[in-house]
Enzyme design. Structure first.
Site: not given
Lengths: 319, 576
Positions: B229, B231, B241, B244, B284, B352
């Site tokens: 994944q 992000h 990060l 979200e 995502r 991520h």
């Protein structure tokens, strides 16, 4: 920019004597001290030991001293330390046994002390199966205290730990605060008993260095003071320093000035025969030098009534 | 030799939850948490936005299950998802009772916020440091149990298996360099993912896929490793990060023209206040692809660290940002010198999370007796081809607890391992380490060089968009790197805190994990969830609605497949 790192070295398997290694590293403007260390390890010297985990200021693992200032290597921008000279000194934290290079003994320094304050919630057995309903303001205060990274910077700044390594220290005592002031916790009295033991809250000299050093703004010194206040409030005042506080205040409140003889006796405790015996030589010397008048009298000062009123006003407001 | 009943490898969210679950079963059981870092330095601390569970009457178990399965592009095992959803609320309440300082609504209840791909507000949070506070609560609670022993800063190098059963682990005490045999009747791997096989990741330096590689070497297949994944909102340069949660609270993604570009990719229409599953609350994988397409159209910004877009929070106002997203403000100002109250934050996609991992069933049990895995290390699978944000912390709790309980049950029926046999196995392991690293003479290759080339190969061949020839080249490069790794130079021969040795061991593990990812990706000739192939742009349920299993062989991974469990949700087109 070209930076020279002068890094503290100690190899317990060689002679164990501390020294320094110099490394000249090319770094960009945005680089952190940790970037420099990683570059040294990757390209110049694989034997250099240091700790790092998250590399972005969340986890507290890379705590060290940069130009003698304790901070996180991963958030310390190199440019902030090289305004005057392109040299950066790197050292482990003070007053802590060093294992190798920048690696020191976290267990003795902090983890063991945190465990000593019983850092877990003791909920009421009869509490609900569902969520406890609590105001966010209470949670916000706990979140603030719990935002502690366990980075050890408060302990590093503490002025008591260098003279008494066994002092629980601000990190562990702030952890105690987190539970003492959690409305879900039912072990309050027992917690205060632990905190008030020797090497606990009463050994703090409230120099506020811990609060100055905390990178999270948690204010450990103020938290320790809050635990003391709470201990007084619930009548846990048996520790010598607590008696000293109580006697000091009572004496000034009653007579307008400090009764040193009474302070000495009440601090030791009137039933503490052994402690009182220890005072005798001092008392004898004081008498011999005419500093303890006989008979021992402690008259009220002029204006004592007004001082008493100030005390009473303060007490009313605190309630 | 140390002896315990249950051994946890890793002291993050899943590991500590499993340890507590095991300790609660019986005070007579002896449990060991073995971790290469102090538990509070585990990567769970970095999780920001929140953790999902059905906590409100407006929500339902079916809805959470449907969102998760849909988000997974139908690659999740639906029976496992149902178990997961059902046990999630209890875990969050349990955590509340252990002291987690969840953010609260005015009525005193635990707050919920919107998250990508979720149909309703169901993400509980503790401001924007949720993982940090969860790990705190778990770490603190774990100290309550006298029967949990900790081995902090012990680096596990290998599982010790005998007669088809796991009997313990071999671990280096980093303080003195001694290799110790730790005997246990069951071992639970909770070492997180391996994001560090890529150059640009939100993952901590410690996330090197150790547990995955150890299981892989012990003959356990790695499942669905091709699903990695990205992000969509990491800071350029550092990869830090930006949660979200910032989009859940209403943040906007804008290209260099100030245009909310997601509306061009079927996620519109744009609205001022966030609408579940739309625009910035899309999942995502899709948002990361949209970014890359904007880049291809020349509509992203260019900076010293490559292309980026803007995450605009200004319209939320200072009060909301301070209350709900204080850490975002702190990170943005600390790392890119931007105050999100007044300026948009530069962001770009960043590696991520790994949906794949050690093949387990829904009790965390792997196909090797006595071996369990939970958290990002494991692939149950509930995340399928794309995990929804805020499901992973919950996954650590639910499956950590389940693995802990299952391991206790298994261990109860096992006799004590033979100490002689274990010590012999540990001696073999010591010899391997000596031969490969500590007593090896010569050697020319640098750890940092091989690591960097591996990361570049992964980005080139197994990034957001993939195609056959790139992936083949990556597989080839990884083989060569494996070969070159055998010629590694180890200068540090010391016993105390030999970080060069641990770096070499980590790279050794990462090379295995990287190969599993690349080969799994090469073999999946379709696009699904996070796995997007330009040469096979469509999902192909007929041929690929199945889990990949990568088995380790001396010549590289051997791939086979396993059916996906479908119960109540038939595959349909994934449109938001």
């Amino acid at each position: 920019m070209q930076i020279t790192f002068k890094v503290y070295r100690k190899d317990p398997e060689k002679d164990g004597k501390p020294g320094r290694s110099n490394y000249s590293v090319e770094l960009d403007e945005e680089a952190t001290v940790l970037d420099g260390l990683l570059k040294i390890r990757d390209e110049m010297d694989d034997t250099l030991a240091f700790r790092a985990s998250c590399a972005r200021g969340y986890c507290g693992e890379c705590t060290m001293r940069v130009n003698y200032k304790a901070c996180f290597a991963c958030t310390a921008k190199v440019s902030a330390f090289t305004k005057k000279s392109p040299e950066i000194l790197l050292d482990p934290l003070r007053n802590i046994p060093v294992i190798k290079d920048l690696v020191f003994d976290w267990d003795a320094f902090m983890w063991n002390k945190i465990t000593a304050v019983k850092p877990w919630l003791e909920p009421d057995e009869s509490s609900t199966n569902g969520e406890n309903l609590l105001p966010d303001s209470t949670m916000a205060d706990l979140r603030k205290v719990m935002s502690c990274y366990y980075c050890g910077l408060c302990d590093e700044g503490c002025t008591v730990l260098p003279v008494d390594f066994d002092f629980l220290g601000p990190a562990a005592l702030t952890k105690a605060y987190r539970f003492v002031f959690d409305p879900r916790d039912k072990a309050g009295r027992e917690r205060l008993k632990i905190a008030e033991k020797p090497k606990g809250i009463w050994d703090c000299v409230h120099c506020f260095e811990a609060s100055e050093h905390c990178p999270r703004g948690i204010a450990p010194t103020e938290r320790i003071i809050s635990i003391r206040d709470k201990a007084f409030k619930v009548g846990i005042t048996n520790e010598k320093v607590a008696r000293h506080h109580t006697s000091f205040a009572a004496s000034v409140k009653e007579s307008g000035w400090l009764d040193e003889g009474r302070l000495a006796l009440e601090s030791e405790g009137l039933t503490n025969i052994k402690g009182l015996m220890k005072l005798l030589p001092t008392a004898a010397r004081a008498m011999a030098r005419g500093k303890a008048p006989i008979p021992y009298l402690h008259p009220k000062r002029p204006g004592a009534e007004q001082i008493k009123k100030i005390f009473e006003k303060g007490e009313r407001e605190k309630k | 030799m140390f002896t315990h009943d249950i051994i946890l490898i890793g002291g993050g969210g899943a590991g500590l939850r499993a340890a507590i679950a095991a300790a609660e079963q019986s005070s007579k059981l002896s449990i060991a948490v073995v971790s290469k870092v102090y538990p509070m330095r585990s990567h769970t601390v970095s999780a920001e936005g929140g953790t999902a569970a059905v906590m409100r009457d407006t929500d339902s178990l079916d809805l959470h299950a449907k969102d998760t399965i849909f988000g997974a592009d139908f690659m999740a095992d639906q029976d496992a998802v149902e178990v997961f959803i059902k046990e999630a609320p209890g875990e969050l309440i349990q955590l509340e009772h252990w002291g987690c300082p969840w953010s609260r609504d005015a009525d005193g209840r635990v707050s919920v916020r919107a998250f990508g791909g979720m149909s309703v507000d169901r993400t509980c949070f503790a401001a924007d440091k949720t993982g940090f506070h969860m790990l705190h609560a778990l770490f603190q609670t774990s100290q309550k149990y006298d029967n949990i022993a900790r081995y902090d800063e012990f680096y596990v190098t290998s599982l010790l298996a005998d007669d088809g059963k796991v009997r313990g682990v071999a671990a280096i005490n980093i303080y003195n360099g001694r290799l110790e045999a730790i005997a246990g009747k069951a071992v639970i791997l909770c070492t997180g993912g391996g994001g560090r096989i890529f150059p640009f990741t939100t993952n901590a330096a410690i996330k090197t896929g150790d547990g995955m590689a150890m299981a892989y070497r012990a003959g356990v297949p790695l499942k669905d490793m091709e699903f990695v994944q990205y992000h969509p909102t990491g800071l350029p340069g550092t990869g830090i990060l930006i949660t979200e949660g910032s989009r859940g609270e209403g943040g906007w993604l804008k290209n260099k023209d100030g245009y909310r570009y997601l509306q061009d990719y079927g996620l519109g229409p744009p609205t001022d206040t966030p609408v579940h599953r739309k625009m910035e609350l899309g999942p995502r994988d899709i948002l990361s692809r949209c970014h890359m397409q904007e880049y291809a159209k020349g509509r992203t910004f260019e900076g010293p660290y490559g292309h980026y877009v803007h995450l605009d929070l200004r319209h939320l106002g200072e009060e909301v940002i301070n209350k709900k997203l204080p850490f975002v403000r702190e990170l943005a100002s600390k790392y890119v010198g931007i105050d999100p109250v007044y300026e948009p934050i530069p962001v770009r996609p960043v590696v991520h999370y790994m949906m794949g991992g050690v093949h387990t069933d829904m009790n965390g049990s792997a196909p090797l007796e006595g071996l369990y895995a939970a958290g990002e290390t494991a692939c149950v699978s509930i995340n399928g081809a794309n995990r929804l944000g805020s499901n992973s912390l919950t996954e650590c709790l639910v499956f950590g607890a389940r693995a802990g309980r299952a391991a206790v049950q298994y261990a109860a029926a096992q006799g004590a391992p033979s100490s002689q046999r274990l010590e012999a196995l540990a001696r073999d392991e010591q010899q391997r380490l000596d031969r490969q690293f500590l007593r090896k003479e010569g050697g020319k290759e640098k750890i940092a060089v091989i690591r960097e080339e591996m990361q570049k190969a992964m980005e080139d061949g197994a990034g957001i968009y993939r195609k056959e020839e790139d992936m083949k080249r990556t597989c080839q490069l990884l083989r060569e790197l494996r070969e070159r790794f055998s010629n590694i130079a180890i200068e540090d021969r010391g016993d105390v805190f030999n970080t060069q040795l641990t770096a070499a061991l980590e790279l050794d593990f990462m090379l295995d994990v990287a190969e599993a990812v690349a080969h799994s990706a090469l073999n999946r000739k379709e696009s699904r969830g996070s796995h997007t192939r330009t040469d096979f742009p469509k999902r192909d349920d007929e041929n690929f609605l199945k889990h990949t299993l990568a088995h380790r062989t001396p010549d590289g991974p051997r791939i086979d497949y396993l059916p996906v469990t479908i119960t109540r949700w038939q595959p349909e087109e994934r449109k938001y």
